[in-house]
Design an enzyme around this catalytic site. Structure first.
Site, mmCIF file in Angstrom:
data_model
loop_
_atom_site.group_PDB
_atom_site.id
_atom_site.type_symbol
_atom_site.label_atom_id
_atom_site.label_comp_id
_atom_site.label_asym_id
_atom_site.label_seq_id
_atom_site.Cartn_x
_atom_site.Cartn_y
_atom_site.Cartn_z
ATOM 1 N N ASP A 1 -4.459 72.402 -72.094
ATOM 2 C CA ASP A 1 -4.804 71.287 -70.875
ATOM 3 C C ASP A 1 -5.449 72.053 -69.890
ATOM 4 O O ASP A 1 -6.420 71.735 -69.458
ATOM 5 C CB ASP A 1 -3.791 70.587 -70.799
ATOM 6 C CG ASP A 1 -2.453 71.249 -70.609
ATOM 7 O OD1 ASP A 1 -2.321 72.571 -70.538
ATOM 8 O OD2 ASP A 1 -1.515 70.594 -70.059
ATOM 9 N N TYR A 2 -4.830 73.290 -69.442
ATOM 10 C CA TYR A 2 -5.176 73.823 -68.260
ATOM 11 C C TYR A 2 -6.414 74.456 -68.551
ATOM 12 O O TYR A 2 -7.438 74.297 -67.622
ATOM 13 C CB TYR A 2 -4.238 74.900 -67.849
ATOM 14 C CG TYR A 2 -4.645 75.934 -66.920
ATOM 15 C CD1 TYR A 2 -4.729 75.570 -65.588
ATOM 16 C CD2 TYR A 2 -4.993 77.333 -67.465
ATOM 17 C CE1 TYR A 2 -5.132 76.615 -64.512
ATOM 18 C CE2 TYR A 2 -5.661 78.011 -66.368
ATOM 19 C CZ TYR A 2 -5.307 77.672 -64.942
ATOM 20 O OH TYR A 2 -5.940 78.702 -64.144
ATOM 21 N N THR A 3 -6.669 75.046 -69.715
ATOM 22 C CA THR A 3 -8.073 75.831 -69.756
ATOM 23 C C THR A 3 -9.273 74.916 -70.086
ATOM 24 O O THR A 3 -10.286 75.009 -69.703
ATOM 25 C CB THR A 3 -7.727 76.670 -71.038
ATOM 26 O OG1 THR A 3 -6.753 77.554 -70.928
ATOM 27 C CG2 THR A 3 -9.154 77.509 -71.420
#
Length: 253
Positions: free
Chosen positions: A158-160
């Site tokens: 999700d972060y990436t």
């Protein structure tokens, strides 16, 4: 490389990387604005603002009305436009290595949470910054990204994905605003030692990354901040739509 007479807003800057960026810009003569979200961060934000002779303003970057109030308060305090915007705010996230959510367990809600702060937050602040930039006749936008987009050594899904979207937004913003003497660039960090987000990173992950990095170490928030200062200042005036990766050489582009 003096930034005297410039005013910078750094989102999510009460501590960690954001505070390191605020200090680096301030050291070059730039007036800075500390932004924070959580009430529990108020003491740290106040302390940071005091040390930098400035103000701390609480605002949720995902809320357009709060972002507009943030810019209005800054204008009222400094009586001049913001000319540098650093989109650093990070949604709740922990770089916890093997404890991360995998494709078996992650949900779209996790992606939405990261996209909301990273991408929607950058959109909200950029839109509010435009009248300030136009009033000044120039502007600098620096978005904070990650080298995980190029090398997902730990697959934080999700972060990436959110940071990848921010990189695309950096490119399109640079293309649209270039004719107005407004630049937009990205500084992409690797794993930093140490921020709140990396506090739960196991030591073996730090060691693994350091061992395959040409400089044989993990970089610090202060080292990444140097690249932000470059894009914010006169030396970076002809750079736009660019991404600089500050990770000790782990990713080479």
């Amino acid at each position: 490389m003096s930034l005297t007479d410039q005013l910078a807003l750094i989102t999510g800057s009460s501590r960690g990387l954001g505070l390191a960026i605020a200090k680096a810009l301030h050291a070059e003569g730039c007036a800075v604005i500390i932004n924070y979200l959580q009430p529990t961060s108020a003491p740290a934000a106040t302390a940071a603002a005091t040390s930098l002779s400035t103000i701390a303003i609480r605002a949720d970057v995902t809320d357009p009305s709060q972002v507009q109030s943030l810019f209005t308060a800054a204008q009222s305090h400094f009586h001049r436009p913001i000319t540098i915007l650093v989109n650093n705010a990070l949604g709740t996230f922990k770089f916890n290595g093997p404890a991360r959510k995998t494709l078996d367990t992650i949900t779209w809600t996790d992606f939405e949470s990261q996209l909301r702060t990273t991408l929607q937050g950058a959109l909200n602040t950029t839109k509010c910054a435009l009248p300030h930039f136009r009033s000044a006749g120039h502007g600098r936008i620096i978005n904070i990204g990650t080298n995980l987009v190029q090398n997902p050594v730990v697959p934080y899904q999700d972060y990436t994905a959110a940071k990848g979207a921010l990189l695309a937004f950096t490119h399109t913003t640079a293309a649209e605003l270039g004719p107005e003497n407004i630049t937009c660039n990205m500084v992409a960090g690797g794993l930093l030692r140490i921020t709140d987000a990396s506090a739960e990173t196991p030591d073996e992950i730090f060691e693994q990354i350091a061992n395959v990095t040409p400089l044989r170490r993990v970089v610090t928030p202060e080292e990444l901040a140097g690249a932000v200062v470059f894009f914010a200042g006169l030396l970076g005036r002809a750079c736009t739509g660019q991404q600089v990766v500050v990770d000790g050489g782990l990713v080479m582009t």
